[in-house]
Design a protein around this motif. Structure first.
Motif, PDB file in Angstrom:
ATOM      1  N   GLY A  19       4.786   6.812  -3.651  1.00 41.43           N
ATOM      2  CA  GLY A  19       5.131   5.918  -4.461  1.00 41.43           C
ATOM      3  C   GLY A  19       5.622   4.536  -3.984  1.00 41.43           C
ATOM      4  O   GLY A  19       5.523   4.041  -4.749  1.00 41.43           O
ATOM      5  N   THR A  21       4.180   2.167  -2.669  1.00 44.30           N
ATOM      6  CA  THR A  21       3.503   0.793  -3.339  1.00 44.30           C
ATOM      7  C   THR A  21       3.692   0.151  -4.706  1.00 44.30           C
ATOM      8  O   THR A  21       4.674  -1.000  -4.308  1.00 44.30           O
ATOM      9  N   ASP A  22       4.288   1.166  -5.019  1.00 47.35           N
ATOM     10  CA  ASP A  22       5.118   1.045  -6.812  1.00 47.35           C
ATOM     11  C   ASP A  22       6.081   0.288  -6.606  1.00 47.35           C
ATOM     12  O   ASP A  22       6.343  -1.107  -7.239  1.00 47.35           O
ATOM     13  N   ILE A  25       5.608  -3.188  -5.027  1.00 46.98           N
ATOM     14  CA  ILE A  25       5.978  -4.712  -5.764  1.00 46.98           C
ATOM     15  C   ILE A  25       7.165  -4.450  -6.421  1.00 46.98           C
ATOM     16  O   ILE A  25       6.832  -5.735  -7.107  1.00 46.98           O
ATOM     17  N   GLU A  26       7.708  -3.440  -7.388  1.00 45.84           N
ATOM     18  CA  GLU A  26       9.081  -3.982  -7.795  1.00 45.84           C
ATOM     19  C   GLU A  26      10.074  -4.133  -7.049  1.00 45.84           C
ATOM     20  O   GLU A  26      10.441  -5.791  -7.413  1.00 45.84           O
ATOM     21  N   PRO A  60      -4.107  -1.479  -1.620  1.00 41.39           N
ATOM     22  CA  PRO A  60      -3.858  -1.794  -3.763  1.00 41.39           C
ATOM     23  C   PRO A  60      -5.928  -1.906  -3.968  1.00 41.39           C
ATOM     24  O   PRO A  60      -5.987  -2.851  -3.257  1.00 41.39           O
ATOM     25  N   THR A  64      -3.540  -5.436  -7.844  1.00 43.48           N
ATOM     26  CA  THR A  64      -2.936  -5.487  -7.589  1.00 43.48           C
ATOM     27  C   THR A  64      -2.298  -6.214  -6.340  1.00 43.48           C
ATOM     28  O   THR A  64      -1.410  -6.992  -6.160  1.00 43.48           O
ATOM     29  N   ARG A 221      -3.500  12.213  -7.689  1.00 44.65           N
ATOM     30  CA  ARG A 221      -4.135  11.000  -6.238  1.00 44.65           C
ATOM     31  C   ARG A 221      -5.630  11.502  -5.907  1.00 44.65           C
ATOM     32  O   ARG A 221      -6.286  10.399  -5.581  1.00 44.65           O
TER      33      ARG A 221
END
Length: 320
Positions: A19, A21-22, A25-26, A60, A64, A221
Motif C-alpha cells: 500500500g 502508493t496509496d 498520495i495521501e 500508477p 493517478t 493484486r
C-alpha cells in the motif's frame, strides 16, 4: 547536538503490495496543511523504470499520475540495462529539481538496493561485459540459480551471505565482477570510500499488520493484473525480436512467469500459482532487508499517515 544542514528527503519503503502508493498520495495531499510540507514523489522501483511494462509492475495509471506525478518511471526501453548507479544519479538530479521548486522529495518504492545506493553511494565497479553476461545467462539456464549462488559462495562468501540465492541478477553481477577483475565484489566494496548522500533521509517502513494479510493482497493484486491484460502485455513484449527472457526487464517478478506460460510451459492455473508464489518470495526478501534498516520509523497501515505527519511536524518544530 548540531543540526543536520542537509536538505530533507523522505523515504517510504515497504514490501510489494503493502500500500505504499496509496499512502504516498495521501501524504502528498495532506502534508501541506498538516505538516507544512509540499511533497513530490520519486519512484524507487527497478521495474517501473521500463516503458511498456505497466500492468505487471502495478505502475500508477494515468489518472493517478495526473493527481500525483511520479518521477523515474518510464525511463528506459525494456531492451536497455539500468543500474543502481544510474538510479542514484537520476534520483539525485530529480531531488535537486524538486528542492529547487520549493518541495520535498518523497521517495517511494520497494527496491531496497536502490535505497541503499542513494543513502551510501556505490563502489566503482568494472563495467558490464556482454560476453561474460551471456556466459552467465547460459550457466543460469543450464544449471539454475542455486548453482550460481554456490559458485559465488566459494569465491566470495561475504557477498553470498548478503545476496539471496533467489536473486540471480545480483549473483550474476558479483560473479561478473570476479571474472572481469579477479577481485571479489566484497573486496571492491572494502577498498573504496562511498560517497554518502547529500540529503538528510528520513526513513519510514510500511509493514503489514500480519503476513497473511500481505499474502492476500498479493494474491488479489495478481488476479487484477491478469484480469487487466497482463498476459497480453507480455505477449506484445515477447513479439519483439530484441527482447528475451535473459534481460533484466524480463526477469521482473511476474513477467518471467507469464513468458513461460506463453512458451507453453504452464497452463493458466499454474501461471497464477507461480506468479503469486514468486511475488510472495520477493516480498519475503524485501522484509528481510527491511528488518535490517536501523533507524527507520516503522509504520502500521492503520496509523501510517498520522505517524508520518506527526514526525514531520515535530521535525519542523525542532529541526536537527
Amino acid at each position: 547536538m548540531t543540526a543536520d544542514p542537509r536538505p530533507l528527503a523522505v523515504c517510504l519503503m515497504g514490501p510489494t503490495a503493502s500500500g505504499k502508493t496509496d499512502l504516498a498520495i495521501e501524504l502528498l495531499e495532506r502534508a501541506p496543511a498538516e505538516a507544512g510540507v509540499r511533497f513530490e514523489i520519486v519512484s524507487v522501483d527497478s521495474a517501473m523504470i521500463y516503458r511498456g511494462m505497466d500492468i505487471g509492475t502495478a505502475k500508477p495509471d494515468a489518472g493517478t499520475l495526473a493527481r500525483a506525478p511520479h518521477r523515474l518511471i518510464d525511463l528506459v526501453d525494456p531492451a536497455e540495462s539500468y543500474s543502481a548507479g544510474r538510479f542514484r544519479r537520476d534520483a539525485l538530479a530529480a531531488m535537486d529539481e524538486i528542492r529547487a521548486a520549493g518541495r520535498v522529495p518523497l521517495l517511494v518504492g520497494g527496491t531496497m538496493f536502490y535505497f541503499r545506493a542513494l543513502a551510501q553511494g556505490l563502489a566503482e565497479l568494472p563495467e558490464a561485459d556482454a560476453g561474460v553476461r551471456a556466459a552467465l545467462d547460459a550457466e543460469l539456464a543450464a544449471h539454475g540459480a542455486a548453482a550460481l549462488h554456490a559458485q559465488l559462495a566459494a569465491i566470495d562468501p561475504v557477498a553470498a551471505a548478503r545476496i539471496h540465492p533467489n536473486d540471480p541478477q545480483r549473483v550474476q553481477r558479483a560473479l561478473e565482477v570476479w571474472r572481469l577483475s579477479g577481485r571479489t565484489l566484497s573486496d571492491w566494496h572494502a577498498r573504496q570510500h562511498l560517497a554518502g548522500c547529500p540529503y538528510r533521509l528520513l526513513n519510514f517502513v510500511l509493514l503489514p499488520a500480519d503476513r497473511g494479510l500481505l499474502h492476500a493482497r498479493i494474491e488479489q493484486r495478481f488476479d487484477r493484473m491478469l484480469a487487466c491484460g497482463f498476459i497480453e502485455e507480455v505477449a506484445r513484449l515477447r513479439a519483439r525480436a530484441d527482447l528475451h527472457p535473459g534481460l533484466p526487464a524480463m526477469r521482473a517478478v511476474g513477467y518471467r512467469q507469464v513468458w513461460e506460460h506463453l512458451d507453453g510451459l504452464t497452463d493458466r492455473t499454474e501461471l497464477r500459482q507461480r506468479g503469486i508464489q514468486a511475488t510472495r518470495q520477493y516480498a519475503r526478501r524485501q522484509l528481510t532487508w527491511l528488518r535490517g534498516e536501523t533507524g527507520a520509523v516503522p509504520l502500521a497501515p492503520a496509523t501510517a499517515v498520522n505517524t508520518v505527519l506527526r514526525t514531520l511536524g515535530a521535525l519542523r518544530d525542532h529541526p536537527g
